[in-house]
Scaffold this motif. Structure first.
Motif: not given
Length: 642
Positions: A544-545, A560-561, A564-565, A594
């Motif tokens: 995830d990170r 982050v993906r 997702e951010g 990412y």
């Protein structure tokens, strides 16, 4: 040191132990062993029990007739070993007191080491430990400079610790009480055949002024107000502090009989030189013998025999103005004028025959007690004074612009895209505080500077502006590179290499923030040489990170993906690219994209420089901070506690 968010970091560590066979610990005497041994006229004080191969030692016999052993050569302690009947592989170790050579360095004086502190306890260095090895001890942690710490067993509290020395051996540390008394010593110690107990009132002195070093009490130097036993008091120098001891029993001072004048002083004519008789009020200091410092100032002229004069010279003592041959002899020498062995050398040639009719003058002739008076001893200097080879001790440091004594060598590197030398460090450690580069400034705006060393090709300057350092190049004296202090937390004793709690101390209305250690993050297989990627689970293909650590720039990028951010601003992305941290990453066999969300900068450091703490830039109390330790391959992770 101060951080711009007005916080300071404090480390609290937990204890993790392994298992090993315990060895005998240093302990107070229980009466089973004599407190002192006398071997070949030298006194030795009991130190501790140690494992030792007695068959490899040389045998001796002490004053009481017991068999003792010494090492053939190369023993840094000069110890004597008394075998243990219950354990033939161990012995009681006794260390020399050096009463006849008090200037000899004691074990605690031959090691250059500071104290170890942990959870309110303090350990002081006691000297080298040649009789123990790490495989016989339990590893319990490491020092702030990365050396392993051992203990005799896992039982707490530790009475003593052992740290790996620079030469590969061990340095012994002993626990001290709040008053500074080493627990390795018994309540009643024996030194120079005299018993002492710890004084009820400890003055807390650190200066040996008025005292003289008289020897060693096991590992520690001993000082007293007199140079010979019995001593009215004793002080041991332990960890830079003097611990006062007093005699366990009153000191009996032997009565000294007053000097008795001669029963029949020799008769002399009224005009003969006066003979100095022993005075009842003059102290007698041992048998008086002729000394070079009290010979007459005029060397007598060699004559066949002392001569007599018809008219004795009216001088009170032979001086340089009355040569013994100044008056020619007019009578034959008297047969009884031959000096006796007890008469001081070079008798006056004007002595009369009557002076030999009675016993010779007593050994107190003439005023001899002053010949053996002792000067006030100068206390032994524990450490040599510091020497500044280029400046007088009282001279102030010169301005940085005029210092020519330090020449830094190396290449600063070619200018980068920002015009900065490519080898200019992004952060520094100085005096236990971390500093990070801020900007290049004109030298005229830097305040008063003092050059203190080199960082590669760069000159290092301290400033009268608190919390700042400067780097400069002698080839470009008009430009300096300014560094500002970051937060620092002090690591005096790290019981394990895995700290569990970090406290960010608040000031004013800002509360304290506590961070608890989470599971460390592992290196990802997708790391490069210059950008090391860390993930929570190395087995997970699409975490995830991701945290990317730029090794050369001391900065971390948080990813982050995608989707997702929120990606970082254009300004942060440009700053990251300049540091070698890419704005996007693609990882995994099933490619996952990412995006960079934030840039992390040094948030604080340890005082020893091992662990650098990072946090999101511009956040006063982030939810997560991480630590980079060059001794480890993983990444330390700390989450904020509610």
């Amino acid at each position: 040191m101060r951080f711009r968010r007005c916080g300071a970091l404090v480390l609290v560590a937990m204890v993790v132990f392994g298992l090993a066979a315990p060895i005998p610990m240093a302990r107070a005497q229980d009466g089973a062993e004599p407190p002192e041994l006398v071997v070949e006229g030298q006194r030795y004080a009991f130190d501790r029990e140690v494992p030792v191969a007695l068959d490899q030692l040389e045998q001796r016999v002490d004053e009481a007739g017991a068999t003792v052993s010494i090492k053939p050569a190369g023993d840094p302690l000069g110890a004597v070993y008394l075998p243990l009947e219950a354990d033939p592989a161990s012995a009681r170790r006794y260390l020399p007191e050096y009463l006849d050579a008090p200037d000899t360095a004691c074990p605690a004086e031959v090691v250059d080491a500071g104290t170890i502190q942990s959870d309110g306890t303090r350990y002081v260095p006691a000297g080298p430990e040649p009789d123990l090895t790490p495989d016989a001890l339990v590893e319990v942690g490491s020092t702030n400079d990365g050396r392993t710490i051992y203990a005799p067993s896992a039982d707490q509290p530790f009475q003593e610790l052992f740290a790996a020395g620079a030469d590969g051996g061990l340095v012994r540390y002993v626990l001290v009480t709040d008053a500074g008394v080493p627990v390795s010593l018994p309540d009643e110690i024996t030194f120079a055949g005299q018993q002492f107990t710890v004084a009820a009132e400890q003055p807390g002195a650190t200066s040996t002024e008025g005292l003289t070093k008289v020897g060693c009490m096991t590992d520690f130097p001993a000082f007293a107000p007199a140079t010979e036993a019995p001593f009215a008091s004793l002080s041991l120098e332990v960890g830079g502090q003097l611990i006062a001891y007093e005699p366990a029993a009153p000191i009996e001072t032997p009565a000294t009989a007053p000097a008795t004048p001669p029963a029949s002083p020799p008769a002399s004519p009224p005009s003969t030189p006066a003979t100095v008789e022993a005075s009842p009020t003059l102290p007698q200091i041992g048998p008086l013998e002729p000394t070079p410092t009290h010979e007459p100032t005029l060397a007598p002229t060699a004559t066949p025999a002392p001569t007599a004069t018809p008219e004795p010279t009216a001088t009170t003592a032979p001086t340089a103005t009355t040569p013994p041959t100044a008056v020619p002899p007019t009578e034959p020498p008297t047969a009884t004028t031959t000096p006796t062995p007890t008469v001081p050398p070079a008798p006056s040639p004007t002595a009369t025959a009557a002076s030999t009719a009675a016993p010779a003058p007593t050994p107190t002739v003439p005023a001899a007690p002053t010949a053996v008076s002792r000067p006030t001893p100068t206390p032994a200097q524990l450490q040599p004074p510091a020497v500044v080879p280029t400046l007088p001790p009282s001279a102030p440091p010169p301005a940085a612009a005029t210092v020519e004594t330090i020449r830094c060598a190396g290449s600063p590197g070619a200018p980068d895209a920002n015009g900065l030398p490519s080898r200019l460090p992004a952060s520094l450690q100085y005096g236990g505080t971390g500093y990070r580069f801020v900007a290049s400034v004109p030298a005229s705006d830097a305040g008063t500077l003092t050059q203190v060393g080199c960082v590669g090709a760069f000159d290092l300057y301290t400033s009268d502006e608190p919390g700042r350092l400067y780097l400069g190049l002698q080839s470009a004296p008009d430009t300096l590179y300014r560094y500002e202090a970051t937060s620092s937390f002090r690591v005096e004793f790290e019981v394990t290499s895995d700290p569990r709690l970090i406290l960010l101390q608040g000031t004013g209305d800002q509360p304290d923030v506590t961070y608890a250690a989470a599971d460390p993050w592992a290196r990802s297989t997708y790391s490069s040489v210059t950008l090391v990627l860390f993930v929570a689970d190395a087995e997970q293909q699409q975490p995830d990170r991701v945290l990317g650590y730029a090794v050369d720039q001391q900065a971390i990028g948080e990813y982050v993906r995608e989707g997702e951010g929120e990606q970082a601003s254009a300004e942060v992305l440009a700053e990251a690219e300049a540091l070698g941290i890419h704005g996007t990453l693609t990882l995994g066999t099933d490619p996952q994209r990412y995006v960079l969300t934030s840039l992390w900068r040094p948030f604080g450091t340890t005082t020893n420089g091992w662990v650098m703490i990072y946090g999101p830039e511009g956040v006063a109390a982030p939810d997560r901070i991480v630590g980079v330790d060059p001794r480890r391959l993983d990444l330390l992770v700390f989450d904020k506690r509610d």
